[in-house]
Design a protein around this motif. Structure first.
Motif, PDB file in Angstrom:
ATOM      1  N   PHE A 322       3.996  -1.533  11.649  1.00  0.00           N
ATOM      2  CA  PHE A 322       5.630  -2.096  11.556  1.00  0.00           C
ATOM      3  C   PHE A 322       6.131  -1.836  10.144  1.00  0.00           C
ATOM      4  N   LEU A 323       7.170  -0.783   9.603  1.00  0.00           N
ATOM      5  CA  LEU A 323       7.698  -0.615   8.551  1.00  0.00           C
ATOM      6  C   LEU A 323       9.326  -1.217   8.612  1.00  0.00           C
ATOM      7  N   HIS A 324      10.281  -2.763   8.435  1.00  0.00           N
ATOM      8  CA  HIS A 324      11.621  -2.597   7.968  1.00  0.00           C
ATOM      9  C   HIS A 324      12.162  -1.475   6.799  1.00  0.00           C
ATOM     10  N   MET A 325      12.353  -0.151   6.658  1.00  0.00           N
ATOM     11  CA  MET A 325      13.167   0.368   5.846  1.00  0.00           C
ATOM     12  C   MET A 325      14.377  -0.339   5.102  1.00  0.00           C
ATOM     13  N   PRO A 326      15.139  -0.979   5.717  1.00  0.00           N
ATOM     14  CA  PRO A 326      16.307  -1.747   4.149  1.00  0.00           C
ATOM     15  C   PRO A 326      15.434  -2.695   3.373  1.00  0.00           C
ATOM     16  N   THR A 327      14.485  -3.541   3.931  1.00  0.00           N
ATOM     17  CA  THR A 327      13.963  -4.426   2.990  1.00  0.00           C
ATOM     18  C   THR A 327      12.676  -3.855   1.849  1.00  0.00           C
ATOM     19  N   LYS A 328      12.150  -2.710   2.676  1.00  0.00           N
ATOM     20  CA  LYS A 328      10.966  -2.232   2.232  1.00  0.00           C
ATOM     21  C   LYS A 328       9.721  -3.253   2.886  1.00  0.00           C
ATOM     22  N   SER A 329       9.967  -3.292   3.894  1.00  0.00           N
ATOM     23  CA  SER A 329       9.272  -4.529   4.263  1.00  0.00           C
ATOM     24  C   SER A 329       7.901  -4.251   5.559  1.00  0.00           C
ATOM     25  N   GLY A 330       7.146  -4.364   5.455  1.00  0.00           N
ATOM     26  CA  GLY A 330       6.217  -4.068   6.039  1.00  0.00           C
ATOM     27  C   GLY A 330       5.227  -5.062   6.626  1.00  0.00           C
ATOM     28  N   LEU A 331       4.726  -4.464   7.920  1.00  0.00           N
ATOM     29  CA  LEU A 331       3.068  -5.155   9.005  1.00  0.00           C
ATOM     30  C   LEU A 331       2.281  -4.781   9.348  1.00  0.00           C
ATOM     31  N   VAL A 332       0.955  -4.856   9.029  1.00  0.00           N
ATOM     32  CA  VAL A 332       0.361  -4.025   9.581  1.00  0.00           C
ATOM     33  C   VAL A 332      -1.101  -5.135  10.217  1.00  0.00           C
ATOM     34  N   ILE A 333      -1.602  -4.823  11.146  1.00  0.00           N
ATOM     35  CA  ILE A 333      -2.428  -5.569  11.845  1.00  0.00           C
ATOM     36  C   ILE A 333      -3.667  -5.118  12.886  1.00  0.00           C
ATOM     37  N   LEU A 334      -4.627  -5.438  12.592  1.00  0.00           N
ATOM     38  CA  LEU A 334      -5.859  -4.209  13.312  1.00  0.00           C
ATOM     39  C   LEU A 334      -6.644  -5.665  13.786  1.00  0.00           C
TER      40      LEU A 334
END
Length: 361
Positions: A322-334
């Motif tokens: 998941f990427l939240h582009m306005p805040t340049k944030s991301g979450l990656v889960i495996l």
């Protein structure tokens, strides 16, 4: 339990780090998901990675940043980079009829206009194509050819890829469209899909532990897949690699996520132009109540947080980006268990989303 830390001093002050650590430890101990890896991106760069639980329960092999996971339908997002590279090389035009490029197999005649099936529509699930997803085969089994899969010889649903609604009129998720895109890439480059992706996408991006095939080296570093009863199962292998067959690590996939947020021309190493990636992250019409996509990237809005990325689940595996582009944030889960982590309404996603929303207040 195994756990990886980066920037320890920062993490000691990071409430999200502590919350995800707590959630992950509790969940891997009590659930059918024995291990997981989580990366959080802040300001366009990986802030930290946590690896929690077991890659293999019986041998007590911990999850590490180098543990290999299958990522289910997140494979589509990464495959789209290879497909879009074809457009930059002039091998395919986004809005040309895909059938004109194909010789090994063509879309069967239908009551709809097959000439409207284009790469743009295939990558955005607006081409009106059949076949939602694939079950794969057990590792060691003989795989179908791409042509056999497209013709409906798969064990899971025996459904051929065909046009089942007028292209460009409705969003309908289609793994079959990505299998057709895989064939398109092979036809235009005269290379096998996995080899092309390895040489033209993964190596230039430094994703050295990512592959659409299970190599012997990857098997040695792979997590064990577990079913919904926490029983180990054999890894699934796929003819339909673009749709479901990517193996990767939390390090590689979080780096891919960074590049999706900050498309630095130098780091991209000529894999794609920054403007191409930005185009891929724009919504394509039509949308529906079931979803909306760009070119490979899907759009989500859970708990009031608009994100772009992809989720995926195969037997024994699930993954989220998941990427939240306005805040340049991301979450990656495996993770190496079924049916939890690809659901955005899981507590790790919720914890992350709350921090983003709070920062916007």
């Amino acid at each position: 339990m195994a756990e990886h830390k980066a920037n320890t001093d920062v993490n000691d002050q990071d409430s999200l780090y502590k919350e995800i650590q707590k959630i992950g430890l509790e969940y891997t101990q009590k659930s059918n998901v024995p291990g997981l890896a989580v990366a959080v991106i802040k300001n366009g760069k990986v802030a930290w990675i946590q690896c929690i639980g077991w890659a293999d329960v019986e041998s007590k092999k911990p999850v590490t940043t180098k543990t290999i996971f299958n990522v289910g339908s997140v494979s589509k997002l990464v495959a789209s980079w290879g497909c879009m590279q074809l457009t930059e090389k002039g091998l395919v035009k986004l809005d040309d009829p895909v059938n004109q490029y194909l010789t090994r197999w063509k879309l069967p005649e239908s009551s709809f206009d097959n000439s409207k099936v284009t790469l743009r529509r295939m990558l955005s699930h607006t081409a009106g194509l059949s076949v939602h997803g694939y079950g794969g085969s057990e590792q060691g089994a003989k795989l179908l050819s791409l042509e056999e899969s497209l013709s409906g010889k798969t064990k899971r649903n025996r459904e051929s890829v065909s046009v089942i609604m007028e292209p460009g009129t409705q969003w309908k998720y289609s793994g079959g469209g990505y299998t057709l895109a895989q064939l398109l890439l092979e036809e235009r480059t005269k290379e096998k899909f996995a080899e092309y992706m390895r040489n033209n996408v993964f190596k230039p991006l430094g994703m050295n532990d990512s592959n659409y095939e299970w190599t012997e080296e990857m098997k040695a570093n792979s997590a064990t897949a577990y079913d919904t009863l926490r029983k180990p199962i054999k890894n699934r292998i796929f003819t339909e690699q673009a749709a479901a067959g990517l193996q990767t690590t939390i390090l590689d996939l979080s780096h891919f996520a960074e590049l999706s947020i900050t498309a630095d021309r130098k780091e991209l190493n000529k894999v794609l132009k920054p403007e191409t990636i930005r185009l891929m992250e724009q919504p394509i019409q039509p949308a529906s109540d079931n979803g909306q996509s760009g070119l490979g990237y899907r759009f989500f809005n859970f708990e009031g947080l608009p994100t772009v990325g992809h989720t995926g689940e195969n037997d024994g595996w699930c993954a989220s980006l998941f990427l939240h582009m306005p805040t340049k944030s991301g979450l990656v889960i495996l993770c190496n268990g079924s049916s939890w982590m690809d659901n955005p309404r899981n507590p790790i996603y919720s914890a992350w989303a709350k921090t983003i929303l709070k920062s916007l207040d």
